[in-house]
Every structure is written in structure tokens, then in C-alpha cells.
Design a protein around this motif. Structure first.
Motif, short mmCIF file in Angstrom:
data_model
loop_
_atom_site.label_atom_id
_atom_site.label_comp_id
_atom_site.label_asym_id
_atom_site.label_seq_id
_atom_site.Cartn_x
_atom_site.Cartn_y
_atom_site.Cartn_z
N UNK A 92 -2.84 11.44 -1.15
CA UNK A 92 -2.46 10.20 -1.64
C UNK A 92 -0.98 9.84 -1.50
N UNK A 96 -1.07 6.94 6.11
CA UNK A 96 -2.31 7.00 6.92
C UNK A 96 -2.08 7.89 7.99
N UNK A 133 -0.39 0.52 5.67
CA UNK A 133 -0.89 0.21 4.33
C UNK A 133 -0.92 1.54 3.43
N UNK A 134 -0.37 1.38 2.37
CA UNK A 134 -0.47 2.60 1.36
C UNK A 134 -1.97 3.15 1.25
N UNK A 135 -1.90 4.46 1.11
CA UNK A 135 -3.41 5.04 0.83
C UNK A 135 -4.02 4.12 -0.08
N UNK A 136 -3.09 4.13 -1.53
CA UNK A 136 -3.91 3.49 -2.48
C UNK A 136 -4.32 1.94 -2.64
N UNK A 137 -4.08 1.20 -1.35
CA UNK A 137 -4.53 -0.13 -1.16
C UNK A 137 -5.85 -0.11 -0.24
N UNK A 138 -6.10 1.17 0.17
CA UNK A 138 -7.44 0.97 1.19
C UNK A 138 -8.86 0.82 0.30
N UNK A 139 -9.69 0.20 1.23
CA UNK A 139 -10.94 0.04 0.44
C UNK A 139 -11.68 1.22 0.68
N UNK A 140 -12.77 1.37 -0.09
CA UNK A 140 -13.63 2.61 0.11
C UNK A 140 -14.05 2.68 1.78
N UNK C 13 -6.93 0.04 -6.97
CA UNK C 13 -6.90 -1.36 -6.28
C UNK C 13 -7.85 -1.59 -5.10
N UNK C 14 -8.78 -0.76 -5.38
CA UNK C 14 -10.03 -0.94 -4.63
C UNK C 14 -11.05 -1.55 -5.10
N UNK D 9 3.73 4.72 0.79
CA UNK D 9 3.36 5.97 0.95
C UNK D 9 4.32 6.99 1.91
#
Lengths: 242, 294, 234, 338, 422
Positions: A92, A96, A133-140, C13-14, D9
Motif C-alpha cells: 500500500x 503501482x 495513481x496512488x494505490x488507495x485510489x484504485x478500484x477493485x 476510496x473504492x 504513494x
């Protein structure tokens, strides 16, 4: 020809629960093997046995002619088996690209080299636009793709995909399916557990169906989809309400 | 042989006092998964409070319980609200550093308010209790009894009362507890405050045995940590067992090896237990991994 | 009874749910089906007030509850039986049931409710002193439902109740659900086992990728080819 | 382990704020130049001891950060390594006449061995259990030092004769110490930057963030953790030797104290864990602040300076859990958004 | 960030420059390093009070040759802080004279920092032998060396107690218990060496850790050893713990000699009540027989005791009186003779001092060694005439009992009654 991966009579027991019961499987080089089965069928346990996360209580696992039964996960990775996690486990606090570089280090010791491989792989799985993109902003869905990229960046001989389609939009599923289907041609053997069946059904060269820790059916996808045992295991039994 | 029995029994008695002072910590540790690094200072504060009551009202320190236990409950609630709760959803280190800051804060406020003088109360009982060749301080025996009663009572509360069951439910599955209508944040508050109240109880029992001064907490806090982890986190009977282990190891090692090594042997014992039984003596399986990932 | 309007739900945020709207009428059994990770469990957690943050409206009997923490939704009559039962494994059956009646309103009637639950689920009465972790899967599911009933729900949410159950228990379970409805309870059920749900439910929503893609009545939906596609990919 | 919230990040969250030349951003360069300038200009001479302490603690915080920030091994026992380093070089100097310039490497090596031992002892422990075990480990080392009188001088400690000279590494000029401490800090900063850019550094971050995923990438977590702890401990040990050469007196109880361990961990936590710049920022803020508070309020009322200091600490920890580095990065985020 | 830091440093340096008074007669600035926080704080603060009284008294008398004394304070809470604070006072405040520091580890640290900066350090109470054995040129230890405490205790046992116990010295069973810190170990080492010269064997000799919370094993071992006389070096907290445990386990000794801080602290009586009665204490005399003092010293002594008691509502402990005595000697014997106030000059003055016993408020004299002490040529700056005596806790208060010259009373309660008879 000897199979790339051979699982011989492998069992795994957690206390009273026999999660995998004397499963034998062979995966030939260049195959795209689909593993299916309802929840709790033992698919993930089988994955973890191959990946070295769990030691089997009985049986043997052979990869490329060598026994990997007692190997630790990092040994398994080093001999060329990549894997994804069902619940994505990204690093985290890393970016990426860095996430993918970590597996690329198995092929390329220098940071620059690993970064190059990582960027190539990311482009491959369609994440080129997300590198900042920061990891925490990624969708599943993107996290799943990141998992795939990480497994492939080590240039494995065999990859284990664990439900990489779950949570993806239909278009994403489409492009991912196409991508996975192309892997055997690039010399990568695939073992794939998937719940999004239409994806795997279209792609797999062979399917194995697990239920309650045992192999209940094996064969071509189209054939299996009509097999009563499979439908029963999947959609559930019809109940008699009388 | 007499010497050995004396050491063993004294070790058990003093160990039970250590256990008493650790129960609050283990409770908080077990329920909130929070290490309160200011635990020693809570003890210091409560001892000062008990001392103040003996000075102002001229009562023996045991009467101080009536005021100190509720006062510490309130104090615990305030600290929880101001420091612990805001840190709960943050990384584990935040609460560690915040409580450490609180520890320095309380020590120095005490220094400013009370000066560094040692404060003591006169002995409550004039004579030791003598059984055959063995001697016991009556206050220590009383402390032992209180610890046992307290352990049993707490077990009873945890096992039998609604609140206790809610606490256990929260520990076993916090989310499921919320779904059952248990207000988990309130349970945390009550647990932290209750843990502090127990420190208040321990302080009143310890005051006739130990002097109080601003840094008194440092003498006890590492012992308390060792006991809590040794016993298995969150296990109340484990704390009693851990306390007695520490007391006996301290007593026997001081006699048979050398007192100059002080707490070294139970730290070694602690490390050994951590290596071979990471969950502690009576801890639940997997306890050691708690706090590993969010 | 339950009214959900354009619900977006997020883990961090997902975004997992996209504009989900649905409603449940009093006394209905409503099913939610969909493939893995379609957002079914997320929907349940969001309704119960756990884990996710959300925008959009959730109302029970016209009263908005979206802003309430989970433990206050319970006393509004909305109780979730979560996936994998989530019993308190080191507590016995009786204690688990007692915890179920934690909210003040339910606690006052706990003694009475417990008898009702035992009458409904006699297997629990037999095992009342047994630690819940040692029960069989089916017994555990009964206990999980019994525990939820202790809280005097008006709307019961069931998340994957048949998962890992032997067929005999599956049948028992759906019998039970029907009986519960007859006693005036409203039930919303998330299931993988499409047949069961469609047979039992009055209406069913099909979720795909966090969106409601289909809504319909049981049998007719079972014959809908779109369901098979959404579900099996056939 | 606990992951500290970071706005982006990127490993150096300051990068977007400042233009970058290769691996070094202007900000870092400016910071280092300022640090050098502060020694060179000698303007406020009387502040040189604060300055050199600040540099020393910056180095020590960076060393701690290798284990604590990158590998996620939150140690509250680093004072033990500090003590091992300090004692080793001093004992070699006092008993064998070995110059501390060499002794400090021996001290660092021995401290690294201690670090590896600690990592192996605590291999299975996480979270609070790891923290408490490191605390206990340091206590065992302290009591060992206290009681091995023939070697360590026991409670009376060891004194290094204050005879200045390059060979014995004792100087009357504060500036030389400031240079030494600055070099130490810059060296560890360089080590940290090299680590960040190396495969090993990535491995440590991977172990910290997700051990299972790291293993799946072919990383042996036990070896990684042990190596990280050994490296961190070794660098801390070298710092201990430098400290000994500046303070010239070693007292086991205060050298290997939990307070000191706590200080090592606090500086990176305030500055920003797992970033190269964080520990430096932490030390630049905290060390002068605590020294100044003590010197300006120490006279007012005993304890007042620590009351203020600790209250500040609580507030910072609760409201800036990501440290200064994250706060600065967030600032940048807002700027870009608006 | 660093800009602000620089700004702050700049502002602070301005502050310190302008804060200095610009009077024609500049005060003499002395750095006082005492532990004001942390575990030593209690005694440090008492010492600080005594030193403030000394400053006020000298300034009321017009200062030193017309120059007022000004203190700059450093919080030497532990050795590391002691060094930092000393360095700060020297480098930032320009202090040329330091004093303090109550406890041995702090004294070692402060003198180390002072010496390397070439600053004159006037140690008031620190005792560990190592303080004056490092070949320092500017460190002077006015209080007594650790061995002197032990010698006083042993001399008292041999010359006085043996007679009262009616036992030949060779038959006396002496036990030694020391707290494992710099002071305790140093005194313990001194006693061990000293009793050997007297051909006495110790029946028990052990140290214990400063964080001890349980004295059972020690008391039990002492019961096994059954000594006639127990000499114990303790700090306050452990002294109280020990006495309580001795009572609990019924450890009876014919005579108990405590050494320094733990047993000389005036609030030992409030802590353990009448249990103190009969305990002997080897330490700086808190109050000596006024007849041994020089007349002018007696006047100073009276004023000091009066002021101290008025301020703190209790008589000063021995170390506070010693702190006062030492700093007063600095004000009256050293500084008036100085012109440049350079360390080397102060050193010359100090080495020339030759004050007979009874010159200082607590009965000490001053004569410093300079590598010329007969039994230890490594010593420099050690005061040969520091008086350590033995006094006894009595029902009324405390009375000096040894050496005979300083004594105000005869030792009583020898042998001590058993616990159950007290």
C-alpha cells in the motif's frame, strides 16, 4: 511429454475439515487450465498448497520435474511460479510501478531493469495510464489487474490466477479474458480459478471442477457446463418443498 | 527449606500484587488492542490520590478505595475520550506514542504539583502474620486476597453479566457485536475507564507497601507489560499466573543468583515465552498476530 | 418497509455500489442474487451500517437511518445475519442468544424471546450450554438466525445463509424463513443458491458489478435467460 | 505493521513540491547545504552543541527508520545497539588503545550482530508484542552491561580521558564534532537513499506492506527482516561510538534506557516514517525544541518543559499521524487541486 | 523548515545576548547543575534550595568583593542531559564556573563536560571515586569521596559499636548491602577494601538493582547470614522498602548503619515512622556539634538552618547542608581571591586552600589532593578534610554520634531491640 505441474494425491486438513481430499492433477506446458467449483470447494486451498503457503498433509507436488512439496512461497516464486491473490494484497505504501517491480526483481537485479519490465507488464495488462495513481485510489478491477501484472512481471513458467475477474466491469472482463487467453502462446502456462464463469469457459483449454475438496469432473468447458453434477454443485439443488 | 518456602510464598504474594496492578492493562490490551504506555503513571496518580485521602481525612488507605476507584474510572474515561479514542482508527504507533507522551506529561505534572518527595502512609497493621517459621506482612496477605477476589469477581462480571458478555462479544468479533446492537465505542470507553478504575484499586492496595513519587510508575510499568504478555493478552487469569511467575522468578533469582541482576531474569523468561509461546501462557491462539494488519 | 435510493457505497476510496435503488415491502421475502463480488455483501453491510461509507438514502418505515451507527440500526428493527455467521466462537449458545438481545428494547423481553427461539429452533435448546465454535455448520446457522431474532427484528437481512450447509439444513433453513415471514417478519436474503432464493422469495434483485441489473418475481426470473448470463456466463 | 498514511504513494512525498536532479531533489540538496552552512558559518557558535546533537539524532533516527520505517520493525530497543556500539569502541580504546576511528566499525559490527539476534528472537512477533519484546531485550542488555563490571565498569560507567587529538577522536572544537555528526547523518541519508533505490530496499518495503505478497515475489521475509534489523542496528551502533567520543562518559542505566530508544523512534514518527527525509525533519524540529525548552523553561519550574513537550507530542501524534513529510505532501496536494 | 529553524536560532541568540545585564559591576555567573526532574529530583531540589539560600545570603552581604552572585540553572536529570546542559551553560551562556550535582553519575558527567571545556567545576556532593581519578585539572570535589563514607561507617563499627556490643572486633559479623549505582558500588568497594585492612571478613556482600521492587530475597539471605551489624547503602525508595521488608520478615540486627541519601533523608521518619529510631547513618553531618565550628561559621550555620527550615518546614538533610557548605566555601574562600576568574587561576587558589576541620558549616575543612594523596596517587582535587560522620535517628530527631569530635550524643539502643519489642 512430462507435465509441467503434477499434483499427486494431495490432501490438506484443517482440524476436522478436509479441505482438499486426495486431489491429483496434471497441467501440461502451454495449457490454460480452469479450476471451478462453488464456494468452499477447496480451490483456494489447492492454490495455497501449490504456492507453498500451506504444507500438504499428504501427497506430493512436482513442478518441472522437481518436487516442490516442502518449498516455501518464496522458493516457489523463485523457480518460476507466479500467483495472484484472491483479495488483492498490494504494497500500500508503494507506487503501482514499484508494486510490479518487486516481482520483476526475480528476473532483473537492477532497479532500472526491473522498472522497465514493470512498465512493460503494466502496459500489457492495460494499466499504463494509471502509473501515477496512488494505490488507495484504485478500484477493485484495477487492483486485480495489478495482481496479474505482478504475477507476470517475474516472467513465470506457470501462473496461478485466483479470481481475477471478480469485481470487473463487463468490458474489463472482456479485455482481460482476451489477455489471459493469449498467455499460453507466450509460453506461460495458466492455472485459473474463476467465479465469472463465462470468462473462463470461453478461454480454458481444459476445466477441472472441484466440490467439497474433491475433483468431481474434468474435461472441455462446453461439455462440463451441461454436466448435471456441475450444474448441481453450482446453481444448487432443486429442492422439494412438499 | 524454610528459606525456600518463605521465598516461594513471598514471591506468590508480591506477584499477586503485581498481577492486581496489571489486570487493568490486560483488560484494555485485550479489548481495545491498545498498549497503554502511561499505565504506570495511572498507578502513580491513583497512589497520590489515595495518599491525599489518607492525609486529609486521616483514614487508612483502604478507605480511599471508595473515592479513588470512581475517580480513576472518570479519569480513564476522559483520557479515553481525549487521547485513546481519536487514535484508535489510526496506525498502532500513534496510540503508542500518544500514551507515551501522556506518561511524560503526567510524570512532570506530578513533579510540579507534588515535588519529588516520597510519600508514604504508616503501616495499617502493626505486626506480621506468623505461620510456623514463615512471616507475612498483613497488608501483603490482604492484597493477595483482594487480588483473588478481584480476579474471581472480574471473571464473574465477564462471564455472567450482560456488560461482561458484551465485552467478550466485542473481543471475539467486534463487527458482529455491532450488528447485535452492542455500541462498541461505548464498550471501549467503559473498558478503558474500568481498567483505570482497577488501577485505582491496585493503587490503594499498594500504597501501604510502596512509596509514591512522580516516577514510581517506571518501577512497575515494565513488570506490568511482562505480566500482561506473559499471561496471554486479555486473559485475566493469565495476568494472575503471569504476576505470580514474575514474583516467584524475582524472589528466587534474587536469592539463588544475585539481586544485582534485578529484573533481568524475568525479562529473559519473557523473551523465552515469546519465542516458544508467542501467545503467552494462557493466551488465545493467534493473539500474537493481533495488531499486525489493519 | 425498507427504501433504498441511489446508494453509492465505498470501501475507502473504492466505489463498490453504484446507484443501487430498491425497496422491500412489509411481510415480503426479497432475494438478492448475483455472481461473486457483484456487491451483494457490500449492500448488506451498508444497510447494516458497517465498513463502508455511502451516499444516498436508506430509510426504514420512512425514517432515514443512513447516518446511524450499526448498533443503533439494530434497535430500529433492522438486523443482519452476516456472511459466515460470525458467531462469538468462545461463547456458548445461550450467551450468543443473550448478546443478540443487547439493545434495550429487546433485552427487556429477552427471557420470553429466548423461549420463542427455542420453540422455533429446538436444536438450540438441546445445545444451549455448548460453545458455539463447536457446533456443526447447520447448527451454527440456526444459532446465527436465532441470535438475530433475539433482537426483535422487523426486517431480517440474511447474507449467504446456506453457504457450506448440508442439504438437509438448507431445506430446514428455507422452511424457517417461510415460517418467519408467516409470523410477520420481513426478510431480505442474499444467496448464491439461485434456485432456493427464487423459489422462496416474492421478488428478487440481480446485482452485477455493484448495479441492479434485473428485478422480478421468483419463477419468472429463473426462466429469464439474462439471469443465466449474468450468473453463469452461459 | 502499522501503515502510516501518506498522501501519495511516491516514496519521497516531497518530490512533487520541488524540482529534482536525478535522485536528489532541490529540497534535499538545500537542506543538506543549509546543514553544512550552519556548521561553516559558525554564526551562533553557542548553538553548536544543539546543532551537533541535532545531526547526531538525525543520523540515529535515519538508522532506526531503516528497520522501523522501511521494514516495519518497530523497535523500542535500539538504545541497546547504541550502547553496544558505544561500549565496544570505548572498551577497545581504553583497554587495547585501538583508535575509535577503527573501533566504531567494530562497534557497528557487533551491534549488527545484536540486531540480527533480536530479529531472529522476535521472528514470529508482530505489533505490540514485537515492541514489548524489543523493550525487554534492551533491558536485558542494560542489566548485562551494568553487571559485567570488569568489562563495562558497571554502574560507575566508563570515562574516556578528555585528551584531544585526531587519533583518539577527541576534540575541543565543537565544529569538528558537528562535522563528524553531520557526516554521520549525511552518510546514513545516503545509505537510505541508496536503499530506496535498491532491490533490497524494495524488498523491505514489500515485507512491511504485505508479507504474503512479498513471499510470492520470491522474498524471504525472515532474511529480509533480519538483514534490515542488522543494518539498522549496525548504523545505530556506529552512532553510539560517535556519541561516546563526544560525551566521553558512558553510564549503562542512561545509555541503554527506554527513554533513548523512545527518542530514536519518535523522531522518524514525527517526521514521517519510511521516508528518507522524515527522520531528518523530525530531528531538526524535535531536538532543538527539546533542548531549547529545557534551557529556557528548566529554570521556571521543574518539569514544566517536559509538560509542554509531551503535550505537544500528543497533539502532533493525534493530528499528524503521517508526520511532517506527509503533512507537506498533503499541502502540495491541496495546492494542485485548487 | 530549516529557514525557520535558522530564524529561531537567530532570534534566540539575540535574546540571550540582550538578556545579559549591562550593569557596571557584572555579577559572577555560576552554572548550577542539579537534577530537577526525574528520579534524583527530590534530593536535587533540596540541594537547589540550599544553594539558593547561600546565594541570597552572600548577595545580602554585598556579594563577592561587591559583585553579586548569579546562578544559571541546568536540569541534569540524567548523565546525558547533564552533559548537554553543562555544555549549554558553558558554550551558550559563557559560564566559567560550574557546580552541583548531587548524585555521582551526574557529577561524573558534569565534570567531564566541564573539564573538556576547561571550566572550573566545584563538585558539592558527588562521591564516586572516579570523579577525581581521571586526572582532571579543574574538577574539585568538596564533598567526601565514596570511600570516606565507608570508612566512617566501619570506623564507627570498630571503634564504638564493638565496645557497646561487647564483642571483639574479630568476632563481629558484618554484612554489606549496596545499591548497584555508581555511588552504592563505589562505597561498597571502599568498605570491602577497608575492612580487609582491619582483618574483618564480611559475612554478606551484595548489590541490588535500583529498580528493585521486592526485597524478600535480600532480607532472606541476610537472615541466613545473621550479621551483628548491617551496613547498607541505599537511596530513599529502596531504604524504605528494605526497612519494611526487614520488619515483615523479622530480620533483627544488633546495629544498622545506613549510608547516605536513603537513610539520611529527613522524611524517612514520615515514611516509616518509629522504625527509624536507632538507625545509624554515615553521611555528611546535617548538623554538627556547634562547638567544633569556628565562631563566624557558627553564625552562618545558624542563619542557614533558620532560613532552610523557614522555607521548607523541615531541617536540611546532610547533603543539602553539604551543598550549602561547599558553595559557601566557594563564595568566601575561593572567589574573593580571584581576579581573572579564569579556571587556571581558580585552580591555583583552590589548591592553596588549607582550612582546618570546622571551617565549613557541616564541620568539614578543605585541603585538596593533587596527585599527592598517600594511599592513592591517582587522586587530584579530592578534599581530604571533608567530614563524614555517623549520626543516629532518635525519638526526638537526630544526633551526631561519631566521630567523637563532632558528636553531640552517645550512641543509644545498642543492640537494637528486636522488631517485636519495638
Amino acid at each position: 511429454m512430462t507435465p509441467l505441474l503434477e499434483i499427486r494425491n494431495v490432501s490438506c486438513r484443517f482440524g476436522a475439515l478436509l479441505a482438499v481430499n486426495k486431489v491429483s492433477l496434471q497441467v501440461a506446458k502451454g495449457e490454460l487450465l480452469g479450476l471451478m467449483g462453488p464456494n468452499g470447494a477447496g480451490k483456494s486451498t489447492l492454490f495455497n498448497l501449490i504456492a507453498g503457503v500451506l504444507p500438504p498433509t499428504a501427497g506430493e507436488i512436482v513442478f518441472d520435474g522437481k518436487s516442490i512439496t516442502d518449498c516455501k512461497p518464496y522458493d516457489v516464486a523463485r523457480i518460476g511460479i507466479g500467483r495472484t491473490f484472491q483479495i488483492p494484497k498490494p504494497y500500500r505504501q508503494l507506487s503501482i510501478v514499484e508494486n510490479v517491480m518487486l516481482t520483476a526483481f526475480l528476473r532483473e537485479k537492477t532497479t532500472a531493469g526491473a522498472r522497465r519490465i514493470a512498465e512493460e507488464t503494466l502496459a500489457d495488462v492495460g494499466l499504463a495510464d494509471y502509473m501515477g495513481t496512488p494505490i488507495n485510489a484504485l478500484t477493485v478491477g484495477l487492483l486485480k489487474r495489478l495482481e496479474v501484472a505482478r504475477a507476470l512481471a517475474m516472467r513465470p513458467k506457470l501462473v496461478l490466477f485466483d479470481e481475477i475477474m471478480a469485481g470487473l466491469t463487463p468490458t474489463e472482463v472482456g479485455s482481460m479474458t482476451k489477455f489471459v487467453a493469449g498467455l499460453p502462446a507466450r509460453g506461460i502456462t495458466v492455472v485459473w480459478v474463476e467465479h465469472v464463469l463465462y470468462a473462463i469457459m470461453k478461454t480454458a483449454t481444459r476445466m477441472v471442477v472441484l466440490n467439497r475438496g474433491e475433483v468431481i469432473a474434468e474435461g472441455a468447458p462446453a461439455m462440463l457446463a451441461r454436466a448435471p453434477a456441475v450444474v448441481k454443485a453450482y446453481l444448487g439443488e432443486e429442492m422439494d418443498f412438499a | 527449606m524454610t528459606a525456600f518456602s518463605q521465598l516461594l510464598i513471598s514471591g506468590i504474594l508480591i506477584g499477586s500484587i503485581y498481577a492486581l496492578m496489571s489486570i487493568g492493562l490486560t483488560l484494555v490490551f485485550g479489548v481495545l488492542r491498545v498498549v497503554n504506555f502511561a499505565h504506570g503513571e495511572f498507578l502513580m496518580l491513583a497512589m497520590y490520590g489515595a495518599w491525599g485521602i489518607t492525609q486529609v481525612l486521616g483514614l487508612n488507605p483502604y478507605w480511599g478505595l471508595i473515592a479513588i476507584v470512581p475517580a480513576m474510572f472518570l479519569f480513564g474515561a476522559i483520557v479515553h475520550r481525549l487521547i485513546v479514542q481519536p487514535a484508535l482508527d489510526k496506525p498502532h504507533l500513534v496510540v503508542v506514542f500518544a500514551t507515551m507522551g501522556l506518561s511524560i506529561f503526567m510524570q512532570n505534572v506530578a513533579l510540579m504539583a507534588m515535588s519529588a518527595d516520597l510519600r508514604d502512609v504508616p503501616p495499617v497493621f502493626a505486626q506480621s502474620v506468623i505461620i510456623g517459621p514463615l512471616y507475612f506482612k498483613a497488608e501483603l496477605l490482604l492484597g493477595f486476597v483482594v487480588t483473588l477476589v478481584c480476579t474471581v469477581a472480574l471473571q464473574w462480571i465477564i462471564r455472567k453479566t450482560y456488560l461482561g458478555k458484551a465485552i467478550r462479544a466485542t473481543v471475539q468479533d467486534g463487527e458482529a457485536a455491532m450488528l447485535m446492537g452492542i455500541p462498541v465505542p461505548h464498550i471501549f470507553l467503559i473498558t478503558f475507564a474500568g481498567g483505570s478504575a482497577l488501577v485505582g484499586l491496585a493503587a490503594c492496595i499498594m500504597l501501604p507497601l510502596f512509596s509514591v513519587f512522580p516516577t514510581v510508575g517506571l518501577n512497575f510499568v515494565l513488570i506490568a507489560f511482562v505480566i500482561v504478555v506473559l499471561g496471554g493478552m486479555g486473559s485475566i487469569e493469565g495476568a494472575l499466573l503471569g504476576g505470580i511467575c514474575v514474583g516467584v522468578v524475582q524472589s528466587l533469582s534474587g536469592y539463588y543468583i544475585a539481586p544485582a541482576f534485578g529484573q533481568m531474569f524475568f525479562f529473559i523468561l519473557f523473551l523465552l515465552v515469546m519465542i516458544f509461546r508467542p501467545n503467552g501462557l494462557l493466551g488465545q491462539k493467534g493473539a500474537a498476530n493481533i495488531g499486525m494488519n489493519s | 418497509m425498507l427504501e433504498v435510493k441511489s446508494l453509492d457505497a465505498f470501501y475507502g476510496s473504492v466505489q463498490v455500489l453504484h446507484g443501487v435503488s430498491l425497496h422491500v415491502n412489509r411481510g415480503e421475502i426479497v432475494g438478492i442474487v448475483g455472481a461473486n463480488a457483484a456487491g451483494k455483501s457490500t449492500l448488506m453491510f451498508t444497510l447494516a451500517g458497517l465498513r463502508t461509507t455511502h451516499t444516498g438514502d436508506i430509510g426504514v418505515d420512512g425514517e432515514p437511518i443512513g447516518h446511524l451507527p450499526a448498533y443503533e440500526r439494530t434497535s430500529r428493527g433492522l438486523i443482519l445475519v452476516p456472511e459466515r455467521r460470525r458467531l462469538f466462537p468462545f461463547m456458548n449458545v445461550l450467551e450468543n442468544l443473550e448478546i443478540g438481545a443487547y439493545s434495550p428494547g429487546a433485552r427487556a423481553q429477552a427471557k420470553q424471546t429466548i423461549d420463542e427461539v427455542f420453540a422455533l429452533l429446538p436444536v438450540l435448546a438441546e445445545r444451549r450450554k455448548q460453545v458455539s465454535g463447536s457446533l456443526s455448520g447447520g447448527e451454527q446457522q440456526m444459532l446465527a438466525i436465532g441470535r438475530a431474532l433475539m433482537g426483535k427484528p422487523r426486517l431480517l437481512l440474511l447474507d449467504e445463509p446456506t453457504e457450506g450447509l448440508a442439504p438437509i439444513y438448507v431445506k430446514l433453513l428455507f422452511d424457517l424463513i417461510v415460517r418467519l415471514r408467516e409470523s410477520g417478519l420481513t426478510v431480505m436474503i442474499v444467496e448464491q443458491n439461485v434456485h432456493h432464493v427464487l423459489r422462496t422469495s416474492d421478488r428478487t434483485y440481480v446485482l452485477e458489478n455493484g448495479r441492479v441489473v434485473l428485478e422480478g418475481e421468483g419463477q419468472s426470473l429463473l426462466n429469464d435467460e439474462r439471469l443465466k448470463i449474468a450468473y453463469l456466463g452461459l | 505493521m502499522a501503515s502510516f498514511d501518506r498522501a501519495s504513494s511516491a516514496r519521497s512525498p516531497l518530490i512533487p513540491l520541488f524540482p529534482q536532479w536525478g535522485r536528489v531533489s532541490i529540497f534535499e540538496l538545500a537542506l543538506i547545504l543549509t546543514c553544512i552552512a550552519l556548521v561553516v558559518v559558525r554564526l551562533p557558535t553557542s548553538f553548536q552543541d544543539v546543532l551537533l546533537l541535532t545531526y547526531m539524532f538525525a543520523g540515529l533516527a535515519l538508522a532506526w527508520n531503516i528497520a522501523g520505517g522501511y521494514a516495519g520493525l518497530i523497535s523500542f530497543g535500539h538504545a541497546a545497539f547504541f550502547g553496544v556500539g558505544a561500549y565496544t569502541s570505548t572498551i577497545l580504546y581504553l583497554n587495547l588503545g585501538l583508535t575509535p576511528w577503527i573501533g566504531l566499525w567494530v562497534g557497528g559490527l557487533l551491534a549488527a550482530v545484536f540486531g540480527a539476534v533480536l530479529a531472529l528472537v522476535c521472528a514470529r512477533l508482530r505489533g505490540p508484542f514485537f515492541i514489548l519484546s524489543t523493550l525487554a531485550f534492551a533491558e536485558v542488555v542494560r542489566l548485562g552491561a551494568l553487571n559485567w563490571v570488569s568489562l563495562t565498569g558497571g554502574p560507575e560507567g566508563l570515562s574516556i580521558p578528555p585528551v584531544s587529538g585526531y587519533a583518539n577522536m577527541v576534540f575541543t572544537s565543537k565544529a569538528i564534532y558537528a562535522w563528524i555528526m553531520l557526516s554521520y547523518a549525511v552518510a546514513i541519508y545516503a545509505v537510505t537513499k541508496a536503499l530506496e533505490a535498491s532491490r533490497f530496499g524494495y524488498y523491505l518495503c514489500a515485507i512491511r506492506d504485505d508479507e504474503d505478497a512479498a513471499a510470492a515475489a520470491g522474498v524471504n521475509p525472515l532474511i529480509g527482516r533480519t538483514a534490515a534489523m542488522a543494518l539498522s542496528a549496525g548504523l545505530t551502533g556506529i552512532g553510539g561510538s560517535l556519541f561516546a567520543q563526544y560525551f566521553l562518559y558512558l553510564d549503562p542505566t542512561f545509555l541503554i534506557s527506554p527513554e533513548l530508544s523512545f527518542q530514536f523512534a519518535l523522531l522518524p514518527a514525527v517526521g514521517g516514517l519510511g521516508t528518507a527525509i522524515g527522520p531528518v525533519l523530525g530531528s531538526l524540529l524535535i531536538t532543538p525544541l527539546s533542548e531549547l525548552l529545557r534551557s529556557h523553561l528548566g529554570n521556571a519550574a521543574a518539569g514544566l518543559h517536559l509538560v509542554i513537550y509531551s503535550a505537544g507530542l500528543i497533539v502532533v501524534m493525534l493530528y499528524f499521524p503521517g508526520g511532517l513529510a506527509a503533512a507537506i505532501a498533503k499541502l502540495d496536494w491541496r495546492r494542485r487541486r485548487s | 523548515m530549516s529557514f525557520f529553524l535558522r530564524l529561531a536560532i537567530f532570534a534566540l541568540s539575540l535574546f540571550t545576548i540582550t538578556a545579559g545585564p549591562v550593569a557596571a559591576q557584572e555579577p559572577i555567573r555560576i552554572g548550577v547543575l542539579l537534577p530537577l526532574t526525574g528520579p534524583f529530583a527530590k534530593n536535587g531540589l533540596e540541594n537547589w534550595e540550599a544553594m539558593q539560600i547561600a546565594r541570597d545570603m552572600i548577595n545580602e552581604r554585598g556579594g563577592v568583593n561587591g559583585r553579586k552572585i548569579e546562578y544559571l540553572q541546568g536540569d541534569a536529570t540524567n548523565p546525558n542531559a547533564a552533559i548537554s546542559e553543562t555544555e549549554r551553560l558553558i558554550t551558550r551562556e559563557g559560564i566559567k564556573i560550574t557546580t552541583g550535582s548531587f548524585a555521582s553519575p551526574l557529577a561524573i558527567a558534569v565534570s567531564q563536560a566541564a573539564e573538556r571545556n576547561g571550566v572550573f567545576h566545584w563538585e558539592t556532593t558527588g562521591a564516586a571515586e572516579i570523579i577525581t581519578r581521571r586526572g582532571f585539572k579543574h574538577t574539585f570535589q568538596v564533598g567526601a569521596p565514596a570511600r570516606k563514607y565507608g570508612q566512617a561507617a566501619v570506623d564507627f563499627v570498630v571503634e564504638d559499636l564493638a565496645k557497646r556490643l561487647k564483642k571483639p572486633v574479630a568476632d563481629l559479623k558484618i554484612a554489606l548491602l549496596w545499591e548497584n549505582r555508581a555511588f552504592g558500588k563505589s562505597v561498597g568497594d571502599g568498605i570491602r577494601a577497608y575492612v580487609e585492612t582491619k582483618k574483618i571478613k564480611l559475612v554478606y556482600d551484595e548489590g541490588y538493582d535500583q529498580f528493585a521492587t521486592d526485597m524478600t530475597p535480600i532480607v532472606q539471605k541476610l537472615k541466613d547470614a545473621a550479621p551483628d551489624v548491617l551496613i547498607a547503602i541505599s537511596f530513599p525508595n529502596d531504604a524504605i522498602l528494605f526497612q519494611r521488608k526487614a520488619k515483615e520478615l523479622n530480620l533483627n540486627v544488633a546495629a544498622f548503619v545506613g549510608v547516605s541519601a536513603g537513610y539520611s533523608s529527613p522524611d524517612l521518619r514520615t515514611s516509616i515512622g518509629d522504625m527509624v529510631n536507632g538507625i545509624f547513618v554515615a553521611d555528611f553531618p546535617p548538623k554538627v556539634n556547634p562547638n567544633v565550628l569556628k565562631p563566624e561559621t557558627r553564625k552562618v550555620a545558624d542563619e542557614f538552618y533558620k532560613r532552610y527550615e523557614a522555607k521548607l518546614q523541615r531541617p536540611p538533610a546532610g547533603h543539602a547542608a553539604a551543598g550549602f557548605s561547599a558553595i559557601w566555601a566557594l563564595f568566601t574562600e575561593v572567589l574573593p581571591k580571584a581576579k581573572t576568574f579564569q579556571p587556571d587561576e581558580l585552580r591555583e587558589i583552590a589548591l592553596k586552600l588549607d582550612l582546618p576541620e570546622g571551617s565549613l558549616v557541616n564541620g568539614s575543612g578543605i585541603k585538596f589532593t593533587n596527585f599527592d594523596w598517600a594511599d592513592d596517587t591517582k587522586d587530584a582535587g579530592q578534599n581530604l578534610r571533608a567530614s563524614i560522620g555517623v549520626w543516629q535517628w532518635t525519638k526526638q530527631g537526630n544526633e551526631q554520634v561519631f566521630p567523637p569530635k563532632l558528636a553531640t550524643h552517645e550512641a543509644i539502643d545498642v543492640p537494637m531491640p528486636d522488631w517485636n519489642k519495638r
